[in-house]
Design a protein around this motif. Structure first.
Motif, PDB file in Angstrom:
ATOM      1  N   PHE A 187       0.839  -1.201   0.000  1.00 43.72           N
ATOM      2  CA  PHE A 187       0.000   0.000   0.000  1.00 43.72           C
ATOM      3  C   PHE A 187       0.871   1.246   0.000  1.00 43.72           C
ATOM      4  CE2 PHE A 187      -2.225   3.378   2.343  1.00 43.72           C
ATOM      5  CZ  PHE A 187      -3.407   3.468   1.626  1.00 43.72           C
ATOM      6  N   ARG A 188       1.877   1.255   0.857  1.00 48.10           N
ATOM      7  CA  ARG A 188       2.777   2.406   0.932  1.00 48.10           C
ATOM      8  C   ARG A 188       3.498   2.610  -0.399  1.00 48.10           C
ATOM      9  NH1 ARG A 188       6.907   1.036   4.978  1.00 48.10           N
ATOM     10  NH2 ARG A 188       7.748  -0.130   3.217  1.00 48.10           N
ATOM     11  N   SER A 189       3.973   1.541  -1.010  1.00 47.40           N
ATOM     12  CA  SER A 189       4.669   1.652  -2.289  1.00 47.40           C
ATOM     13  C   SER A 189       3.740   2.190  -3.380  1.00 47.40           C
ATOM     14  CB  SER A 189       5.224   0.287  -2.709  1.00 47.40           C
ATOM     15  OG  SER A 189       6.161  -0.181  -1.768  1.00 47.40           O
ATOM     16  N   ALA A 190       2.505   1.685  -3.397  1.00 53.97           N
ATOM     17  CA  ALA A 190       1.543   2.153  -4.397  1.00 53.97           C
ATOM     18  C   ALA A 190       1.234   3.626  -4.199  1.00 53.97           C
ATOM     19  CB  ALA A 190       0.259   1.323  -4.313  1.00 53.97           C
ATOM     20  N   CYS A 191       1.090   4.032  -2.951  1.00 54.27           N
ATOM     21  CA  CYS A 191       0.834   5.445  -2.661  1.00 54.27           C
ATOM     22  C   CYS A 191       2.000   6.319  -3.123  1.00 54.27           C
ATOM     23  CB  CYS A 191       0.602   5.653  -1.169  1.00 54.27           C
ATOM     24  SG  CYS A 191      -1.019   5.106  -0.564  1.00 54.27           S
ATOM     25  N   THR A 192       3.206   5.827  -2.929  1.00 53.71           N
ATOM     26  CA  THR A 192       4.387   6.590  -3.334  1.00 53.71           C
ATOM     27  C   THR A 192       4.425   6.767  -4.845  1.00 53.71           C
ATOM     28  OG1 THR A 192       5.640   5.782  -1.425  1.00 53.71           O
ATOM     29  CG2 THR A 192       6.900   6.674  -3.267  1.00 53.71           C
ATOM     30  N   VAL A 193       4.182   5.689  -5.572  1.00 54.89           N
ATOM     31  CA  VAL A 193       4.217   5.754  -7.041  1.00 54.89           C
ATOM     32  C   VAL A 193       3.103   6.655  -7.571  1.00 54.89           C
ATOM     33  CG1 VAL A 193       3.951   4.435  -9.165  1.00 54.89           C
ATOM     34  CG2 VAL A 193       5.330   3.519  -7.287  1.00 54.89           C
ATOM     35  N   VAL A 194       1.886   6.412  -7.105  1.00 54.93           N
ATOM     36  CA  VAL A 194       0.736   7.177  -7.592  1.00 54.93           C
ATOM     37  C   VAL A 194       0.841   8.640  -7.168  1.00 54.93           C
ATOM     38  CG1 VAL A 194      -1.768   7.476  -7.407  1.00 54.93           C
ATOM     39  CG2 VAL A 194      -0.791   5.194  -7.677  1.00 54.93           C
ATOM     40  N   GLY A 195       1.193   8.861  -5.906  1.00 57.84           N
ATOM     41  CA  GLY A 195       1.281  10.225  -5.406  1.00 57.84           C
ATOM     42  C   GLY A 195       2.320  11.057  -6.139  1.00 57.84           C
ATOM     43  N   TRP A 196       3.527  10.502  -6.285  1.00 57.90           N
ATOM     44  CA  TRP A 196       4.571  11.227  -7.017  1.00 57.90           C
ATOM     45  C   TRP A 196       4.210  11.378  -8.482  1.00 57.90           C
ATOM     46  CZ3 TRP A 196       7.562  14.463  -4.962  1.00 57.90           C
ATOM     47  CH2 TRP A 196       8.185  14.256  -3.745  1.00 57.90           C
ATOM     48  N   GLY A 197       3.536  10.380  -9.041  1.00 56.82           N
ATOM     49  CA  GLY A 197       3.132  10.474 -10.442  1.00 56.82           C
ATOM     50  C   GLY A 197       2.183  11.638 -10.678  1.00 56.82           C
ATOM     51  N   LEU A 198       1.182  11.775  -9.805  1.00 57.62           N
ATOM     52  CA  LEU A 198       0.239  12.886  -9.938  1.00 57.62           C
ATOM     53  C   LEU A 198       0.910  14.226  -9.664  1.00 57.62           C
ATOM     54  CD1 LEU A 198      -2.897  11.345  -8.185  1.00 57.62           C
ATOM     55  CD2 LEU A 198      -2.643  11.851 -10.610  1.00 57.62           C
ATOM     56  N   PHE A 199       1.784  14.254  -8.668  1.00 59.29           N
ATOM     57  CA  PHE A 199       2.440  15.514  -8.311  1.00 59.29           C
ATOM     58  C   PHE A 199       3.396  15.969  -9.403  1.00 59.29           C
ATOM     59  CE2 PHE A 199       5.925  17.927  -6.447  1.00 59.29           C
ATOM     60  CZ  PHE A 199       5.235  18.925  -5.768  1.00 59.29           C
ATOM     61  N   VAL A 200       4.321  15.096  -9.798  1.00 55.50           N
ATOM     62  CA  VAL A 200       5.317  15.464 -10.814  1.00 55.50           C
ATOM     63  C   VAL A 200       4.644  15.718 -12.164  1.00 55.50           C
ATOM     64  CG1 VAL A 200       7.347  14.686 -12.096  1.00 55.50           C
ATOM     65  CG2 VAL A 200       7.157  14.225  -9.639  1.00 55.50           C
ATOM     66  N   GLY A 201       3.695  14.848 -12.533  1.00 59.98           N
ATOM     67  CA  GLY A 201       2.985  15.048 -13.796  1.00 59.98           C
ATOM     68  C   GLY A 201       2.225  16.362 -13.811  1.00 59.98           C
ATOM     69  N   GLY A 202       1.606  16.706 -12.688  1.00 59.99           N
ATOM     70  CA  GLY A 202       0.861  17.955 -12.614  1.00 59.99           C
ATOM     71  C   GLY A 202       1.749  19.176 -12.741  1.00 59.99           C
ATOM     72  N   VAL A 203       2.940  19.114 -12.133  1.00 60.60           N
ATOM     73  CA  VAL A 203       3.869  20.244 -12.194  1.00 60.60           C
ATOM     74  C   VAL A 203       4.457  20.382 -13.596  1.00 60.60           C
ATOM     75  CG1 VAL A 203       6.074  21.124 -11.366  1.00 60.60           C
ATOM     76  CG2 VAL A 203       4.423  20.184  -9.734  1.00 60.60           C
ATOM     77  N   PHE A 204       4.906  19.279 -14.169  1.00 59.27           N
ATOM     78  CA  PHE A 204       5.565  19.331 -15.484  1.00 59.27           C
ATOM     79  C   PHE A 204       4.589  19.665 -16.609  1.00 59.27           C
ATOM     80  CE2 PHE A 204       9.187  17.413 -13.438  1.00 59.27           C
ATOM     81  CZ  PHE A 204      10.265  17.831 -14.218  1.00 59.27           C
ATOM     82  N   PHE A 205       3.341  19.268 -16.437  1.00 60.09           N
ATOM     83  CA  PHE A 205       2.361  19.521 -17.486  1.00 60.09           C
ATOM     84  C   PHE A 205       1.305  20.518 -17.010  1.00 60.09           C
ATOM     85  CE2 PHE A 205       4.092  15.294 -18.358  1.00 60.09           C
ATOM     86  CZ  PHE A 205       4.479  15.453 -19.691  1.00 60.09           C
ATOM     87  N   ALA A 206       1.760  21.477 -16.208  1.00 61.43           N
ATOM     88  CA  ALA A 206       0.846  22.496 -15.687  1.00 61.43           C
ATOM     89  C   ALA A 206       0.191  23.281 -16.807  1.00 61.43           C
ATOM     90  CB  ALA A 206       1.606  23.442 -14.754  1.00 61.43           C
ATOM     91  N   VAL A 207       0.933  23.496 -17.891  1.00 63.69           N
ATOM     92  CA  VAL A 207       0.401  24.269 -19.012  1.00 63.69           C
ATOM     93  C   VAL A 207      -0.800  23.575 -19.653  1.00 63.69           C
ATOM     94  CG1 VAL A 207       1.887  23.220 -20.769  1.00 63.69           C
ATOM     95  CG2 VAL A 207       1.057  25.569 -21.088  1.00 63.69           C
ATOM     96  N   LEU A 208      -0.919  22.274 -19.477  1.00 64.02           N
ATOM     97  CA  LEU A 208      -2.056  21.515 -20.015  1.00 64.02           C
ATOM     98  C   LEU A 208      -3.203  21.425 -19.017  1.00 64.02           C
ATOM     99  CD1 LEU A 208      -0.174  18.555 -21.744  1.00 64.02           C
ATOM    100  CD2 LEU A 208      -0.999  20.681 -22.781  1.00 64.02           C
TER     101      LEU A 208
ATOM    102  N   LEU B 270      -2.933  20.086 -15.963  1.00 65.51           N
ATOM    103  CA  LEU B 270      -2.822  18.927 -15.059  1.00 65.51           C
ATOM    104  C   LEU B 270      -2.385  19.321 -13.650  1.00 65.51           C
ATOM    105  CD1 LEU B 270      -1.250  16.165 -17.332  1.00 65.51           C
ATOM    106  CD2 LEU B 270      -3.647  16.756 -16.949  1.00 65.51           C
ATOM    107  N   ILE B 271      -2.047  20.579 -13.446  1.00 66.85           N
ATOM    108  CA  ILE B 271      -1.648  21.018 -12.107  1.00 66.85           C
ATOM    109  C   ILE B 271      -2.791  20.862 -11.111  1.00 66.85           C
ATOM    110  CG2 ILE B 271      -2.312  23.445 -12.375  1.00 66.85           C
ATOM    111  CD1 ILE B 271       0.345  24.118 -10.909  1.00 66.85           C
ATOM    112  N   VAL B 272      -4.018  20.756 -11.599  1.00 64.51           N
ATOM    113  CA  VAL B 272      -5.156  20.594 -10.694  1.00 64.51           C
ATOM    114  C   VAL B 272      -5.117  19.255  -9.971  1.00 64.51           C
ATOM    115  CG1 VAL B 272      -6.646  22.108 -12.066  1.00 64.51           C
ATOM    116  CG2 VAL B 272      -6.615  19.652 -12.543  1.00 64.51           C
ATOM    117  N   PHE B 273      -4.279  18.317 -10.429  1.00 63.92           N
ATOM    118  CA  PHE B 273      -4.194  17.010  -9.787  1.00 63.92           C
ATOM    119  C   PHE B 273      -3.064  16.928  -8.757  1.00 63.92           C
ATOM    120  CE2 PHE B 273      -6.089  16.179 -13.995  1.00 63.92           C
ATOM    121  CZ  PHE B 273      -7.315  15.703 -13.560  1.00 63.92           C
ATOM    122  N   VAL B 274      -2.326  18.009  -8.584  1.00 61.64           N
ATOM    123  CA  VAL B 274      -1.244  18.037  -7.596  1.00 61.64           C
ATOM    124  C   VAL B 274      -1.763  17.815  -6.172  1.00 61.64           C
ATOM    125  CG1 VAL B 274       0.459  19.536  -6.485  1.00 61.64           C
ATOM    126  CG2 VAL B 274       0.395  19.341  -8.979  1.00 61.64           C
TER     127      VAL B 274
END
Length: 226
Positions: free
Chosen positions: A66-87, A89-93
């Motif tokens: 559970f902790r590992s899944a949270c880490t992968v999903v959480g960082w995925g949403l955070f990093v993806g939201g920051v890098f693709f803010a122009v699209l 996706l920052i709303v998912f941070v």
């Protein structure tokens, strides 16, 4: 929230699973706001991110997974939201932060990260609800559709009317122009307190302009005017 949460090999606490549900609501609120400002063909693009925070729940039977899944999903949403803010996706941070904190809320860090996750979720959901209500509220505007050929033939008459504020008055406060496949289009905004009679007068004036095909009140986003 207790300090003796078991991590490895045992199911995660009910409240940590509840935090994941709040993360889904956080993602849904952000997606709704992004959809309100997006073209209709982008609706699915934002919607597919809403169920992403659910992934850790499939591993709720084992604290480590559970902790590992949270880490992968959480960082995925955070990093993806920051890098693709122009699209947008920052709303998912915020949802990513909720998932991360829920995954880290174990043993002696239970109170700190559990509370952090809860606070971020509550504030985010509340903020998204307020923003979504405003974003999906119909605008005080008429959408004026013109015939393309007729608009070009009457440009000398029509183009001077595009001043801001509109020179024709009648309660109109702002005007913007664009173009669709059907032809040129105006969004004529008016005062929110405009009476029904005055709205009718403004609509009648707009219908009387050259090359006008239709005049209709603006619909709520994402399909209406912005």
């Amino acid at each position: 929230m207790s300090d003796d949460v078991q991590v490895d090999g045992e199911p995660v606490a009910w409240w940590r699973r509840g935090l994941i549900v709040l993360a889904v609501l956080t993602a849904a609120g952000g997606a709704a706001l992004a959809i309100a400002g997006a073209a209709p063909d982008l609706l699915g693009g934002y919607a597919i991110f809403v169920p992403v925070p659910v992934v850790p729940l499939f591993f709720a039977g084992n604290g480590r997974y559970f902790r590992s899944a949270c880490t992968v999903v959480g960082w995925g949403l955070f990093v993806g939201g920051v890098f693709f803010a122009v699209l947008g996706l920052i709303v998912f941070v915020p949802a990513g932060l909720v998932v991360l904190a829920a995954g880290w809320a174990e043993r002696r860090r239970t109170v700190l990260w559990g509370t952090t996750s809860l606070v971020i979720a509550v504030l985010s959901v509340t903020g998204w609800v307020v923003a979504d209500v405003r974003a999906f509220r119909p605008m005080d505007a008429f959408v004026v559709q013109f015939d393309r050929r007729g608009y070009a033939e009457n440009s000398d008459t029509l183009r001077p009317l595009l001043d801001n504020p509109p020179r024709f008055g009648l309660g109109a406060t702002d005007i913007s122009s664009g173009s669709t496949q059907a032809g040129p289009e105006w969004s004529v905004f008016f005062r929110p307190d405009l009476s029904t009679q005055d709205k009718g007068a403004l609509e009648g004036y707009l219908r009387g302009l050259p090359a006008v095909v239709s005049v209709a009140l603006c619909e709520p986003p994402p399909f209406g005017c912005r």
